[in-house]
Design a protein around this motif. Structure first.
Motif, PDB file in Angstrom:
ATOM      1  N   MET A   1     -55.999  21.424 -21.000  1.00 47.52           N
ATOM      2  CA  MET A   1     -57.136  21.442 -22.058  1.00 47.52           C
ATOM      3  C   MET A   1     -57.078  20.102 -22.679  1.00 47.52           C
ATOM      4  O   MET A   1     -58.175  19.386 -22.689  1.00 47.52           O
ATOM      5  CB  MET A   1     -56.811  22.594 -23.335  1.00 47.52           C
TER       6      MET A   1
ATOM      7  N   HIS B   1     -60.024  17.023 -22.371  1.00 49.54           N
ATOM      8  CA  HIS B   1     -60.785  16.018 -23.550  1.00 49.54           C
ATOM      9  C   HIS B   1     -60.622  14.678 -23.036  1.00 49.54           C
ATOM     10  O   HIS B   1     -61.466  13.851 -23.519  1.00 49.54           O
ATOM     11  CB  HIS B   1     -59.631  16.384 -24.725  1.00 49.54           C
TER      12      HIS B   1
ATOM     13  N   THR C   1     -67.670  18.195 -37.539  1.00 48.59           N
ATOM     14  CA  THR C   1     -68.262  19.331 -38.459  1.00 48.59           C
ATOM     15  C   THR C   1     -68.380  18.955 -39.943  1.00 48.59           C
ATOM     16  O   THR C   1     -67.215  18.140 -40.395  1.00 48.59           O
ATOM     17  CB  THR C   1     -67.418  20.582 -38.305  1.00 48.59           C
TER      18      THR C   1
ATOM     19  N   PHE D   1     -72.179  28.156 -28.221  1.00 48.59           N
ATOM     20  CA  PHE D   1     -71.378  27.640 -29.497  1.00 48.59           C
ATOM     21  C   PHE D   1     -71.766  28.572 -30.699  1.00 48.59           C
ATOM     22  O   PHE D   1     -72.515  29.373 -30.542  1.00 48.59           O
ATOM     23  CB  PHE D   1     -71.699  26.346 -29.851  1.00 48.59           C
ATOM     24  N   MET D   2     -70.757  28.673 -31.888  1.00 53.42           N
ATOM     25  CA  MET D   2     -71.041  29.268 -32.818  1.00 53.42           C
ATOM     26  C   MET D   2     -71.859  28.505 -33.802  1.00 53.42           C
ATOM     27  O   MET D   2     -71.553  27.411 -33.965  1.00 53.42           O
ATOM     28  CB  MET D   2     -69.716  29.888 -33.465  1.00 53.42           C
TER      29      MET D   2
ATOM     30  N   LEU E   1     -72.490  28.815 -37.969  1.00 55.21           N
ATOM     31  CA  LEU E   1     -72.257  29.435 -39.344  1.00 55.21           C
ATOM     32  C   LEU E   1     -72.712  28.916 -40.201  1.00 55.21           C
ATOM     33  O   LEU E   1     -72.848  27.639 -40.350  1.00 55.21           O
ATOM     34  CB  LEU E   1     -70.520  29.513 -39.448  1.00 55.21           C
TER      35      LEU E   1
ATOM     36  N   TYR F   1     -71.620  25.480 -42.601  1.00 57.37           N
ATOM     37  CA  TYR F   1     -70.871  24.496 -41.629  1.00 57.37           C
ATOM     38  C   TYR F   1     -72.130  23.854 -40.745  1.00 57.37           C
ATOM     39  O   TYR F   1     -72.858  24.546 -40.243  1.00 57.37           O
ATOM     40  CB  TYR F   1     -70.019  25.507 -40.678  1.00 57.37           C
TER      41      TYR F   1
ATOM     42  N   TYR G   1     -72.531  21.793 -37.751  1.00 57.44           N
ATOM     43  CA  TYR G   1     -71.731  21.483 -36.413  1.00 57.44           C
ATOM     44  C   TYR G   1     -72.494  20.454 -35.623  1.00 57.44           C
ATOM     45  O   TYR G   1     -73.924  20.784 -35.473  1.00 57.44           O
ATOM     46  CB  TYR G   1     -71.560  23.191 -35.505  1.00 57.44           C
TER      47      TYR G   1
ATOM     48  N   TYR H   1     -68.675  40.782 -39.132  1.00 53.52           N
ATOM     49  CA  TYR H   1     -68.909  39.197 -39.607  1.00 53.52           C
ATOM     50  C   TYR H   1     -69.540  39.105 -40.902  1.00 53.52           C
ATOM     51  O   TYR H   1     -70.596  39.290 -40.951  1.00 53.52           O
ATOM     52  CB  TYR H   1     -69.193  38.339 -38.594  1.00 53.52           C
TER      53      TYR H   1
ATOM     54  N   ASP I   1     -66.268  33.197 -47.293  1.00 49.97           N
ATOM     55  CA  ASP I   1     -66.700  32.350 -46.358  1.00 49.97           C
ATOM     56  C   ASP I   1     -66.622  32.628 -44.849  1.00 49.97           C
ATOM     57  O   ASP I   1     -65.651  33.126 -44.265  1.00 49.97           O
ATOM     58  CB  ASP I   1     -65.546  31.140 -46.556  1.00 49.97           C
ATOM     59  N   PRO I   2     -67.795  32.447 -44.122  1.00 52.77           N
ATOM     60  CA  PRO I   2     -67.805  33.116 -42.882  1.00 52.77           C
ATOM     61  C   PRO I   2     -66.586  32.660 -41.771  1.00 52.77           C
ATOM     62  O   PRO I   2     -66.235  33.265 -40.853  1.00 52.77           O
ATOM     63  CB  PRO I   2     -69.244  32.797 -42.544  1.00 52.77           C
ATOM     64  N   GLY I   3     -66.420  31.176 -42.023  1.00 52.27           N
ATOM     65  CA  GLY I   3     -65.635  30.510 -41.327  1.00 52.27           C
ATOM     66  C   GLY I   3     -64.047  31.113 -41.501  1.00 52.27           C
ATOM     67  O   GLY I   3     -63.200  31.474 -40.463  1.00 52.27           O
ATOM     68  N   ILE I   4     -63.655  31.301 -42.746  1.00 56.74           N
ATOM     69  CA  ILE I   4     -62.496  31.806 -43.143  1.00 56.74           C
ATOM     70  C   ILE I   4     -62.341  33.380 -42.768  1.00 56.74           C
ATOM     71  O   ILE I   4     -61.439  33.925 -42.340  1.00 56.74           O
ATOM     72  CB  ILE I   4     -62.168  31.650 -44.563  1.00 56.74           C
TER      73      ILE I   4
ATOM     74  N   ARG J   1     -63.836  34.845 -39.871  1.00 56.27           N
ATOM     75  CA  ARG J   1     -63.602  34.869 -38.588  1.00 56.27           C
ATOM     76  C   ARG J   1     -62.191  34.457 -38.548  1.00 56.27           C
ATOM     77  O   ARG J   1     -61.474  34.979 -37.439  1.00 56.27           O
ATOM     78  CB  ARG J   1     -64.508  34.047 -37.968  1.00 56.27           C
TER      79      ARG J   1
ATOM     80  N   LEU K   1     -62.847  29.378 -30.351  1.00 57.95           N
ATOM     81  CA  LEU K   1     -62.692  28.318 -29.596  1.00 57.95           C
ATOM     82  C   LEU K   1     -63.922  27.304 -29.580  1.00 57.95           C
ATOM     83  O   LEU K   1     -63.968  25.957 -29.327  1.00 57.95           O
ATOM     84  CB  LEU K   1     -62.581  28.357 -28.197  1.00 57.95           C
ATOM     85  N   VAL K   2     -65.187  27.944 -29.911  1.00 57.58           N
ATOM     86  CA  VAL K   2     -66.464  27.161 -30.129  1.00 57.58           C
ATOM     87  C   VAL K   2     -67.079  27.130 -31.653  1.00 57.58           C
ATOM     88  O   VAL K   2     -68.182  27.275 -31.905  1.00 57.58           O
ATOM     89  CB  VAL K   2     -67.378  27.590 -28.880  1.00 57.58           C
ATOM     90  N   ASP K   3     -66.134  27.626 -32.422  1.00 56.40           N
ATOM     91  CA  ASP K   3     -66.301  27.677 -33.837  1.00 56.40           C
ATOM     92  C   ASP K   3     -66.401  26.285 -34.269  1.00 56.40           C
ATOM     93  O   ASP K   3     -65.844  25.299 -33.883  1.00 56.40           O
ATOM     94  CB  ASP K   3     -65.290  28.498 -34.697  1.00 56.40           C
ATOM     95  N   PRO K   4     -67.347  26.017 -35.537  1.00 57.17           N
ATOM     96  CA  PRO K   4     -67.290  24.584 -36.335  1.00 57.17           C
ATOM     97  C   PRO K   4     -65.919  24.391 -37.132  1.00 57.17           C
ATOM     98  O   PRO K   4     -65.695  23.250 -37.293  1.00 57.17           O
ATOM     99  CB  PRO K   4     -68.592  24.902 -36.970  1.00 57.17           C
ATOM    100  N   GLN K   5     -65.452  25.441 -37.577  1.00 61.13           N
ATOM    101  CA  GLN K   5     -64.624  25.286 -38.650  1.00 61.13           C
ATOM    102  C   GLN K   5     -63.094  24.776 -38.259  1.00 61.13           C
ATOM    103  O   GLN K   5     -62.443  24.373 -39.140  1.00 61.13           O
ATOM    104  CB  GLN K   5     -64.590  26.554 -39.561  1.00 61.13           C
TER     105      GLN K   5
ATOM    106  N   PRO L   1     -60.276  20.640 -32.446  1.00 59.64           N
ATOM    107  CA  PRO L   1     -59.617  20.857 -31.119  1.00 59.64           C
ATOM    108  C   PRO L   1     -58.262  21.036 -31.083  1.00 59.64           C
ATOM    109  O   PRO L   1     -57.592  21.641 -30.268  1.00 59.64           O
ATOM    110  CB  PRO L   1     -60.110  19.707 -30.514  1.00 59.64           C
TER     111      PRO L   1
ATOM    112  N   LYS M   1     -57.307  24.179 -31.919  1.00 56.98           N
ATOM    113  CA  LYS M   1     -57.472  25.244 -31.130  1.00 56.98           C
ATOM    114  C   LYS M   1     -56.680  25.298 -29.787  1.00 56.98           C
ATOM    115  O   LYS M   1     -56.161  26.291 -29.583  1.00 56.98           O
ATOM    116  CB  LYS M   1     -58.904  25.113 -30.749  1.00 56.98           C
ATOM    117  N   ILE M   2     -56.309  23.921 -29.516  1.00 60.14           N
ATOM    118  CA  ILE M   2     -55.504  23.892 -28.047  1.00 60.14           C
ATOM    119  C   ILE M   2     -54.032  24.405 -28.568  1.00 60.14           C
ATOM    120  O   ILE M   2     -53.533  25.090 -27.514  1.00 60.14           O
ATOM    121  CB  ILE M   2     -55.443  22.432 -27.695  1.00 60.14           C
TER     122      ILE M   2
ATOM    123  N   GLU N   1     -59.628  26.274 -23.826  1.00 56.12           N
ATOM    124  CA  GLU N   1     -60.624  25.784 -24.869  1.00 56.12           C
ATOM    125  C   GLU N   1     -62.051  25.297 -24.372  1.00 56.12           C
ATOM    126  O   GLU N   1     -63.122  26.074 -24.718  1.00 56.12           O
ATOM    127  CB  GLU N   1     -60.053  24.552 -25.476  1.00 56.12           C
TER     128      GLU N   1
END
Ligand SMILES: [Cu+2]
Lengths: 175, 555
Positions: free
Chosen positions: A36, A40, A51, A133-134, A136, A139, A141, B132, B216-219, B221, B281-285, B288, B291-292, B368
């Motif tokens: 991973m 990168h 973000t 991708f998500m 939200l 946010y 992105y 969600y 908050d939708p990010g929190i 999740r 893993l592909v969320d904005p909040q 990386p 996530k890793i 990721e």
């Protein structure tokens, strides 16, 4: 026998055949871990670092300004088709049940695509390319994307967002 | 309450009647859940199969929500609590610590599940299992989750209290058996999970009542997945425990080295909860780096644990079989295993399908970047049908064929049909998963009513191959559903009409306990199998990086 309590000294030395497997499995797990960060550094496909916090109103204003600035090259199913300058920021929003606006991009050019939602959680899935991708609400992105293929791709919502979820399909054309 | 015991003529275990009754009611509730979830599965399958496309959108999303919750939560957690009532008081031959509280917990779980199912069927909670925020359901839907989680937590605490009782009353000598150790692992993970469930659903409930104005939708999740994926780790720990249990009951398995088996369970406790980050893993909040680190489970140490169990379980079978004289070649021990016994066949198929399909796909999609080409497509649903259905559910089904004679004390009405049931379900699921996962690699989204996009703003062309694989998924799904229906018929039929098991030793065939003479037994067959597994893993993993490298550049 795994149903009986263990008495006496049961923590015996581990058999060499078991040691071999545990050792090899551990090495493999370390390779999994290393891939991973390595991707990168060397790979071309990575989730974004960019973000920002936003609100639906603030993001909508930016999207409207982006559509206004154009150039609008066509209209498709009632959506303006914008062919943005690669130097400028590109916007797309998700809302029940639409991706707005449609985009026309150039192969090999790099764009900064800003995504957010006006209402619920949506999934941004380039179909049939399979890039997901998500999106939200709240946010913003920013994905830095470089199309490497030409033709039409579609933005399918892949996160359930109410009964009209399956109608939520947008469009990006690449030439 | 005075504890009343009977002695099981088959296993010699002392059985507290309250523990036995609680096992029965939880198992029955689990079978109701699989029946409800299975009926919904027929409707979902026949809608996702483009050639049939049965339901309208509203009914489809409702059936999908109902299917997911009844299968993934109610069926599995009711059964897991039953396993805890077995692995604590019964394996340790002691009394259940809190019988009355056990019934209260069961009552809360039933009340919670009824509230949730009512909300869905009334059309007030078309929110999928993940619900969600800001997508909102009726408030009693969230209340149902809280009640269910508290009820399950009581079952878990009852197990811990029973361990304390057994220790204090000296019902056993030495260290707890491996099966109880595995169950304790599952129970510890369950505490983390259920706590997350309470933390996320309490504010969400207040929000649905209008007391809190914003979630908050990010929190949401982030916290929700502390419940959502961690709950799957309870399943993994329980399933592995059942593998050891069934291997013991069917062939008299002996772990090669208890220390190795137990250390692998400890790795689960320490590291597996971080795995929940997969879904983000592909969320904005999240960054990386976050996530890793989190998906690497602390350097994939939980994956290591699964790979160790994947070796120690077959090794314990190989050792037992070789001690019986099945020593010819690499695989005589495996070829002459009791494949006609549904308990053994189910355990073996669960192990193979979970490892080869569920495990490999799960770890691969959990990288990721590879997540970019699998997130929220049918690849993900293919993965978790391999883990939770082909893995956990088949293990539960196989165990049922021992629960019925030993706890319900009824002979399964047809042992032949029970064996057929396991194979039918396993083969059907394998075809289903293959079709589903491959369709997902054509970007077919999950949770989607119509892959032909007939009513959407644009109609993306769908490749013919994707339809082919959705058709394969449909056919496999029908076989699996037939197997699932047969399971319900056999269990209900046995409880109602099965011949009673007499109270004489040997009435239920169990494997003779092997004499551990301490001599060294080679596990060469198992080593060959695990290296085949590793090779498949490496090939699939790097193929996915290759597929990823073919898409647009993104960062
Ligand atoms: Cu959407």
């Amino acid at each position: 026998m795994s149903l009986q309590p263990l008495t006496g000294i049961w923590w015996k030395k581990v058999d060499s055949s078991e040691k071999v497997w545990v050792g090899i499995a551990l090495v493999w797990c370390l390779i999994l871990f290393a891939m991973m960060p390595l991707w990168h550094l060397k790979g071309g496909q990575n989730p974004s670092f960019n973000t920002f916090r936003t609100t639906p109103d603030a993001f909508l204003k930016k999207v409207e300004a982006f559509v206004e600035a154009g150039p609008k090259v066509a209209e498709d199913k009632g959506l303006p088709v914008i062919a943005p300058d690669p130097q400028k920021e590109v916007y797309m929003l998700g809302r029940l049940w639409q991706w707005y606006p449609a985009l026309k991009l150039k192969k090999g050019q790099t764009y900064r695509l800003h995504l957010s939602s006006m209402d619920l959680v949506h999934g941004f899935s380039l179909f049939p390319l399979n890039l997901n991708f998500m999106v939200l609400p709240g946010y913003e992105y920013v994905l830095t994307i470089t199309p490497t293929t030409t033709g039409e791709v579609f933005v399918v919502c892949n996160e359930f967002c109410g009964i009209g979820h399956h109608q939520m399909v947008g469009k990006i054309t690449v030439e | 309450m005075e504890a009343v015991f009977r002695t099981c003529a088959q296993t010699g275990l002392k059985i507290h009647n309250q523990a036995e009754r609680l096992i029965k009611v939880h198992a029955v509730a689990g079978v109701f859940a699989i029946l409800f979830g299975g009926i919904a599965a027929v409707l979902v399958l026949l809608t996702r199969w483009p050639a049939v496309h049965l339901l309208d959108p509203t009914s489809f999303y409702r059936a999908l929500t109902f299917h997911g919750i009844n299968m993934l939560i109610f069926w599995i957690i009711f059964f897991e609590i039953a396993v805890l009532y077995f692995a604590g008081p019964i394996v340790l031959s002691c009394r259940l610590a809190w019988p009355r509280l056990g019934w209260a917990g069961f009552g809360l779980m039933v009340a919670g599940s009824l509230l949730i199912n009512t909300a869905i069927l009334a059309g007030r909670a078309d929110v999928m299992m993940t619900s969600y925020a800001p997508l909102q359901a009726v408030s009693y839907f969230y209340l149902g989750w809280i009640l269910f989680a508290v009820g399950a937590l009581i079952g878990v605490c009852n197990f811990f209290a029973t361990l304390v009782v057994a220790r204090a009353e000296r019902t056993y000598e030495g260290s707890i058996p491996l099966v109880t150790f595995g169950a304790a692992t599952a129970a510890i993970i369950a505490v983390f999970t259920l706590a997350h469930g309470a933390i996320i659903y309490i504010p969400t409930w207040l929000w649905s009542l209008g007391i809190i104005s914003y979630i908050d939708p990010g929190i949401y999740r982030l916290v929700w997945w502390g419940l959502g994926h961690a709950s799957q780790q309870i399943n993994v720990a329980t399933m592995v425990t059942i593998w050891y249990l069934l291997a013991t009951l069917t062939v008299g398995a002996t772990p090669v080295n208890e220390k190795v088996c137990r250390s692998a369970f400890v790795l689960y406790i320490l590291f597996i909860n971080l795995a929940s980050a997969h879904h983000l893993l592909v969320d904005p909040q999240l960054s990386p780096a976050w996530k890793i680190w989190n998906t690497s489970y602390g350097m994939y140490l939980a994956v290591l644990a699964s790979m160790i169990h994947g070796m120690t379980v077959p090794a314990s079978i190989e050792v037992a079989q070789r001690r019986k004289g099945l020593t010819k070649g690499l695989f005589e021990w495996l070829a002459k295993a009791p494949w006609g016994n549904p308990g053994f066949a189910g355990m073996a198929l669960s192990l193979v399908l979970f490892g080869f399909i569920g495990g490999i796909t799960g770890v691969t999609f959990g990288a990721e970047q590879i997540n970019i080409i699998s997130h929220n497509t049918l690849r993900i649903t293919g993965h978790f049908h391999a883990t939770v259905v082909a893995g956990t559910t088949i293990a539960f089904m196989a165990l049922t064929y021992y629960v019925l004679p030993l706890i319900f004390r009824r002979y399964v009405i047809s042992q032949k049909l029970a064996t057929l049931q396991i194979y039918l379900f396993a083969i059907g699921m394998t075809i289903f998963i293959g079709g589903m996962t491959t369709a997902g690699s054509y970007a077919i989204p999950r949770r989607h009513w119509d892959v032909q996009f007939a009513t959407s703003q644009f109609q993306p062309p769908v490749e013919a191959a994707a339809f082919l694989f959705l058709g394969i998924m449909g056919v496999g799904g029908l076989f699996a559903l037939a197997g699932g229906a047969l399971y319900v018929v056999l269990t209900v039929g046995t409880v109602l009409f099965g011949r009673r098991v007499p109270d004489t030793p040997g009435a239920v065939p169990l494997a003779a306990l092997p004499q551990d003479k301490g001599q060294h037994v080679p596990i060469s067959g198992t080593l060959v199998l695990v290296f085949v597994f590793l090779a498949s893993f490496i090939i699939y993993y790097f193929l996915n990086w290759k597929w990823l490298a073919d898409i647009w550049l993104v960062k």
